[in-house]
Design an enzyme around this catalytic site. Structure first.
Site, PDB file in Angstrom:
ATOM      1  CB  CYS A   1      27.621  46.765  44.529  1.00 15.31           C
ATOM      2  SG  CYS A   1      29.804  46.274  44.942  1.00 15.31           S
TER       3      CYS A   1
ATOM      4  CB  CYS B   1      30.640  42.080  45.466  1.00 10.59           C
ATOM      5  SG  CYS B   1      29.118  43.334  45.863  1.00 10.59           S
ATOM      6  CD  GLU B   2      33.087  38.882  51.200  1.00 10.51           C
ATOM      7  OE1 GLU B   2      33.885  37.631  50.863  1.00 10.51           O
ATOM      8  OE2 GLU B   2      33.696  39.984  52.374  1.00 10.51           O
ATOM      9  CG  HIS B   3      31.152  43.779  50.820  1.00 13.13           C
ATOM     10  ND1 HIS B   3      32.099  44.507  49.622  1.00 13.13           N
ATOM     11  CD2 HIS B   3      31.648  43.126  52.105  1.00 13.13           C
ATOM     12  CE1 HIS B   3      32.728  44.266  50.748  1.00 13.13           C
ATOM     13  NE2 HIS B   3      33.106  43.749  52.101  1.00 13.13           N
ATOM     14  CG  HIS B   4      26.765  45.490  47.854  1.00 19.57           C
ATOM     15  ND1 HIS B   4      27.219  45.647  47.660  1.00 19.57           N
ATOM     16  CD2 HIS B   4      25.979  45.803  48.045  1.00 19.57           C
ATOM     17  CE1 HIS B   4      27.712  46.797  48.058  1.00 19.57           C
ATOM     18  NE2 HIS B   4      26.442  47.365  48.584  1.00 19.57           N
TER      19      HIS B   4
ATOM     20  CG  HIS C   1      33.542  45.748  42.319  1.00 23.52           C
ATOM     21  ND1 HIS C   1      33.803  45.322  43.096  1.00 23.52           N
ATOM     22  CD2 HIS C   1      34.373  45.299  41.486  1.00 23.52           C
ATOM     23  CE1 HIS C   1      35.149  44.419  43.625  1.00 23.52           C
ATOM     24  NE2 HIS C   1      35.468  45.084  42.228  1.00 23.52           N
TER      25      HIS C   1
ATOM     26  CD  GLN D   1      39.390  43.110  41.454  1.00 24.69           C
ATOM     27  OE1 GLN D   1      37.962  43.493  41.297  1.00 24.69           O
ATOM     28  NE2 GLN D   1      40.325  44.126  40.659  1.00 24.69           N
TER      29      GLN D   1
HETATM   30 ZN   LIG Z   1      29.275  45.079  46.422  1.00 27.95          ZN
END
Ligand SMILES: [Zn+2]
Length: 217
Positions: free
Chosen positions: A170, A99-102, A168, A140
Site C-alpha cells: 500500500c 494490511c487491514e487498511h488497504h 507494504h 505489522q
Molecule cells: Zn495499507
C-alpha cells in the site's frame, strides 16, 4: 496503540477475532463483481467472467489464518527442553500478509528468539505460528506483538523477542509510492527487554545488532 489492540482482543476472547455471520460464496463473488465495476471494467467480459470465483478462492487461502487458534495449536506441540537453556533464534521466516487498511500485501520476514524455561517448539511450528497470524488482515505492529504474546503465554519462557521486517505494497504501489522502504517492528518481553546483553545477542544473531534500542511491551 498495542495496549488498545490487546484489550480489544481480550474482550473478544476465546473464539479468536469476532465474526459476524459469514456471507455466502455467492455474496462474496457479487462483492468482487462490484469492485471490478468500481475499477471501471465490465465483470461480464470474457477475461473477467471467472475472476470473482478465483478471487474468492484466493481469499480462502490468503485469510486461512482465521480458522486457527495459534495458542491451542502451540499448546499441543511444545516439547520439554531436555536441559537446554540458551537462546533459541529462528530468523528469516518469510511471511505474506495483507494490511487491514488497504487489503494490500505486506511481504517480509519475521525473526523470533526466546530463552526457554522448560518448553521448546520445533522450527516448523514457529513458522506455522507466523503463518497463522499472517494469514489474517493485519497491521505489522499487531502481528509482531501477537506472535510474541502467543509464545510467551504458551511456552512461558524467560523472554521472547520478535522482530518483523515488512514491505507494504500500500506504500509502494499507491499513495506515497515509496519503494525500497522496509518497516521494522519489534516486541521484546522478559529478559530481552530487561537485559541489553541478551537483546544484543538476539539482534546479532539476526544481523541487526544496534539497529533496535528497546522495543518495550
Ligand atoms: Zn495499507
Amino acid at each position: 496503540m498495542d495496549k488498545a489492540v490487546n484489550s480489544k482482543r481480550s474482550r473478544a476472547k476465546s473464539s479468536g477475532p469476532s465474526r459476524q455471520a459469514k456471507p455466502s460464496r455467492a455474496e462474496a463473488e457479487t462483492a468482487v463483481r462490484t469492485l471490478i465495476r468500481w475499477a471501471g471494467d465490465d465483470p461480464d467480459r470474457e477475461g473477467l467472467r471467472a475472476t470473482p470465483a478465483r478471487v474468492v478462492r484466493a481469499y480462502e487461502e490468503w485469510f486461512a489464518g482465521y480458522k486457527d487458534e495459534p495458542r491451542e495449536y502451540l499448546k499441543r506441540t511444545f516439547e520439554e527442553t531436555g536441559g537446554y537453556d540458551e537462546v533459541v533464534v529462528l530468523r528469516d521466516i518469510r511471511f505474506e500478509s495483507f494490511c487491514e487498511h488497504h487489503i494490500a500485501p505486506i511481504i517480509g520476514r519475521v525473526h523470533i528468539g526466546y530463552l526457554p524455561r522448560n518448553r521448546v517448539v520445533g522450527i516448523s511450528k514457529l513458522a506455522r505460528l507466523v503463518e497463522v497470524y499472517a494469514r489474517r488482515l493485519q497491521i505489522q505492529e499487531k502481528m509482531t506483538a501477537e506472535i510474541a504474546a502467543c509464545l510467551d503465554a504458551v511456552l512461558k519462557p524467560h523472554g521472547v523477542a520478535v522482530v518483523t521486517e515488512g514491505t507494504h505494497q500500500c506504500m509502494t504501489t499507491r499513495g506515497v509510492h515509496k519503494t525500497g522502504v522496509t518497516m521494522v517492528t519489534s516486541r521484546m518481553l522478559g529478559v530481552f527487554r530487561d537485559h541489553a546483553e541478551t537483546r544484543q545477542e538476539f539482534l546479532s544473531a539476526i544481523g541487526m545488532r544496534g539497529a533496535i534500542s528497546v522495543g518495550t511491551g
